[in-house]
Design an enzyme around this catalytic site. Structure first.
Site, mmCIF file in Angstrom:
data_model
loop_
_atom_site.group_PDB
_atom_site.id
_atom_site.type_symbol
_atom_site.label_atom_id
_atom_site.label_comp_id
_atom_site.label_asym_id
_atom_site.label_seq_id
_atom_site.Cartn_x
_atom_site.Cartn_y
_atom_site.Cartn_z
ATOM 1 N N LEU A 1 -18.281 -2.840 1.639
ATOM 2 C CA LEU A 1 -19.254 -1.891 1.087
ATOM 3 C C LEU A 1 -19.302 -1.966 -0.438
ATOM 4 C CD1 LEU A 1 -18.345 1.217 3.297
ATOM 5 C CD2 LEU A 1 -20.052 -0.558 3.735
ATOM 6 N N GLY A 2 -18.856 -3.078 -0.997
ATOM 7 C CA GLY A 2 -18.605 -3.117 -2.429
ATOM 8 C C GLY A 2 -17.172 -2.651 -2.614
ATOM 9 N N PHE B 1 -10.807 7.409 3.171
ATOM 10 C CA PHE B 1 -9.955 8.536 3.517
ATOM 11 C C PHE B 1 -10.798 9.802 3.647
ATOM 12 C CE2 PHE B 1 -6.321 6.153 1.294
ATOM 13 C CZ PHE B 1 -5.877 5.619 2.495
ATOM 14 N N TYR C 1 -13.056 -7.997 3.383
ATOM 15 C CA TYR C 1 -12.640 -6.778 2.707
ATOM 16 C C TYR C 1 -13.692 -6.386 1.671
ATOM 17 C CZ TYR C 1 -10.517 -9.507 -1.262
ATOM 18 O OH TYR C 1 -10.283 -10.329 -2.345
ATOM 19 N N LYS D 1 -12.590 0.680 3.954
ATOM 20 C CA LYS D 1 -11.537 1.646 3.661
ATOM 21 C C LYS D 1 -12.166 2.996 3.355
ATOM 22 C CE LYS D 1 -9.361 3.955 0.156
ATOM 23 N NZ LYS D 1 -9.903 4.594 -1.065
ATOM 24 N N TRP E 1 3.542 -10.231 1.141
ATOM 25 C CA TRP E 1 3.250 -10.131 -0.276
ATOM 26 C C TRP E 1 3.826 -11.329 -1.041
ATOM 27 C CZ3 TRP E 1 -0.168 -8.961 -3.371
ATOM 28 C CH2 TRP E 1 0.065 -8.746 -4.741
ATOM 29 N N TYR F 1 0.832 -1.205 0.000
ATOM 30 C CA TYR F 1 0.000 0.000 0.000
ATOM 31 C C TYR F 1 0.870 1.260 0.000
ATOM 32 C CZ TYR F 1 -3.825 -3.141 1.426
ATOM 33 O OH TYR F 1 -4.755 -4.147 1.505
ATOM 34 N N ASN G 1 -19.012 5.152 9.447
ATOM 35 C CA ASN G 1 -18.839 3.702 9.333
ATOM 36 C C ASN G 1 -18.689 3.042 10.696
ATOM 37 O OD1 ASN G 1 -19.021 3.767 6.554
ATOM 38 N ND2 ASN G 1 -16.812 3.645 6.207
ATOM 39 N N ARG H 1 -17.033 9.796 6.450
ATOM 40 C CA ARG H 1 -17.349 8.378 6.253
ATOM 41 C C ARG H 1 -16.658 7.510 7.290
ATOM 42 N NH1 ARG H 1 -16.687 8.082 -0.348
ATOM 43 N NH2 ARG H 1 -18.574 9.271 -0.871
#
Length: 382
Positions: free
Chosen positions: A278-279, A331, A275, A329, A145, A114, A339, A335
């Site tokens: 919310l779509g 930023f 994960y 997720k 990873w 990320y 959330n 929200r």
């Protein structure tokens, strides 16, 4: 949550097989109820399934952790920190994590790929320094990873994450994908024709290296991500297994409820971490856009109006009532705050069934660019 904003769908050469070589409702209150699963040879109840017929946990904004099978606990909601490094201004992740801690989040989901773990770590350390939280209050999930699957690369990869975070340990360290890529300096190695270069690996050997990291105190718990049943069984059935995976992070939301995988994981004391709850973003480079946006579904909008809640809050509440950890997720400060406001209402049994009925077995994050990898996880039923 995976994030590959710059990737295009493409085919890739096959370089090897990642197989194990050793063995081939809440009705009217904030109660989450787990069924008891009795397994042969287990005399004591696990952390996830209590010896009584049902285990109930009262979840609140102040106390919302659920047990893991190794005796540790995981907050049932966390903040996903994946973002497009090209469009996310420097410092955004740091400020959002600090805000989230002030709001009440204690769980943060990150990854080396990320490119912002330094900001996450800085935010956590600053909130520890100002007395808002202690280190033991925070739950951080890091990820191994795919270029680091060879056993000799596992600990250095985790140590790289710890150095970036400037923390002594992570709370959960998971294999991000069951698919291995060629080790090297590039996170997404390609040949001269631009094709992804895969790598032969042994998931059981990788897991043993992770077990050594846990024994060394570098991580409290171990888990996986995007593993199907077969791949989970490779680990669970590994001879000499020392530490079981406590979690499996996968896509999970009302359009993709994962009932079979969820039940299998419950039977094996593995918590599902959802994960894209919310779509997901509408990035055609790596997201299936054939399905309409989840949060515009009329059923979710209608239920939300009943409780004066947004469709996003209804969706998150739905999953936590199923015992699924959610890591939305965002930023956007508003929200992030909204959330988290999911502990002051409950969905009825009927509403849960209606939302479950929205399931389309539709996966937003298909990762089709790696569908020819021998360990591509989504060809299997679950």
């Amino acid at each position: 949550m995976l994030g590959f904003p710059d990737l295009q769908y493409r085919t890739s050469p096959i370089g090897g097989v990642g197989r194990c070589k050793e063995s081939n409702r809440l009705a009217s209150s904030s109660l989450i109820k787990y069924p008891v699963v009795k397994r042969a040879g287990v005399d004591e109840p696990s952390a996830l399934h209590f010896q009584s017929e049902k285990m109930s946990l009262m979840l609140t904004a102040e106390n919302h952790s659920i047990p893991l099978s190794d005796g540790n606990r995981i907050p049932i909601i966390g903040l996903g920190t994946n973002g497009d490094q090209q469009t996310t201004p420097k410092g955004t992740t740091r400020e959002c994590v600090k805000l989230a801690i002030d709001v009440g989040y204690r769980h943060f989901d990150g990854s080396l790929i990320y490119y912002n773990e330094h900001e996450v770590g800085q935010a956590i350390r600053e909130k520890i320094t100002d007395g808002t939280v202690r280190r033991e209050d925070i739950f951080y999930c890091g990820k191994l990873w795919s270029i680091f699957h060879p056993p000799e690369l596992v600990r250095p990869a985790l140590e790289r994450t710890l150095k970036t975070l400037q923390l002594d340990y992570v709370d959960l360290y998971i294999i991000e994908l069951p698919m291995a890529f060629k080790p090297g300096d590039e996170f997404f190695p390609k040949d001269k024709n631009g094709k992804d270069i895969y790598h032969e690996t042994d998931l059981c050997a990788t897991w043993e290296a992770l077990e050594a990291c846990k024994d060394a105190g570098l991580t409290k718990s171990l888990g996986v991500s995007n593993f199907n049943r077969r791949q989970l069984e490779l680990i669970l059935n590994k001879p000499g297994l020392k530490h079981r995976p406590v979690s499996n992070q996968v896509e999970c939301h009302p359009y993709f409820t994962q009932p079979k995988l969820l039940e299998f994981c419950r039977q094996n004391d593995i918590v599902i971490v959802g994960y894209s709850p919310l779509g997901t973003s509408r990035d055609a480079n790596w997201v299936n856009l054939q399905c309409p946006p989840l949060l515009e579904d009329e059923v979710l909008v209608s239920i939300g109006k009943k409780y004066n809640k947004s469709p996003a809050q209804v969706v998150l509440r739905f999953n936590i009532q199923r015992g699924v950890v959610v890591i939305p997720k965002s930023f956007t400060p508003q929200r992030i705050t909204k959330n988290f406001q999911i502990f002051d209402f409950s969905l009825t049994d009927d509403e849960m069934k209606v939302i479950e009925g929205l399931n389309k077995n539709f996966r937003f994050v298909e990762l089709l660019m790696w569908s020819d990898h021998p360990e591509y996880p989504f060809h299997d039923d679950y």
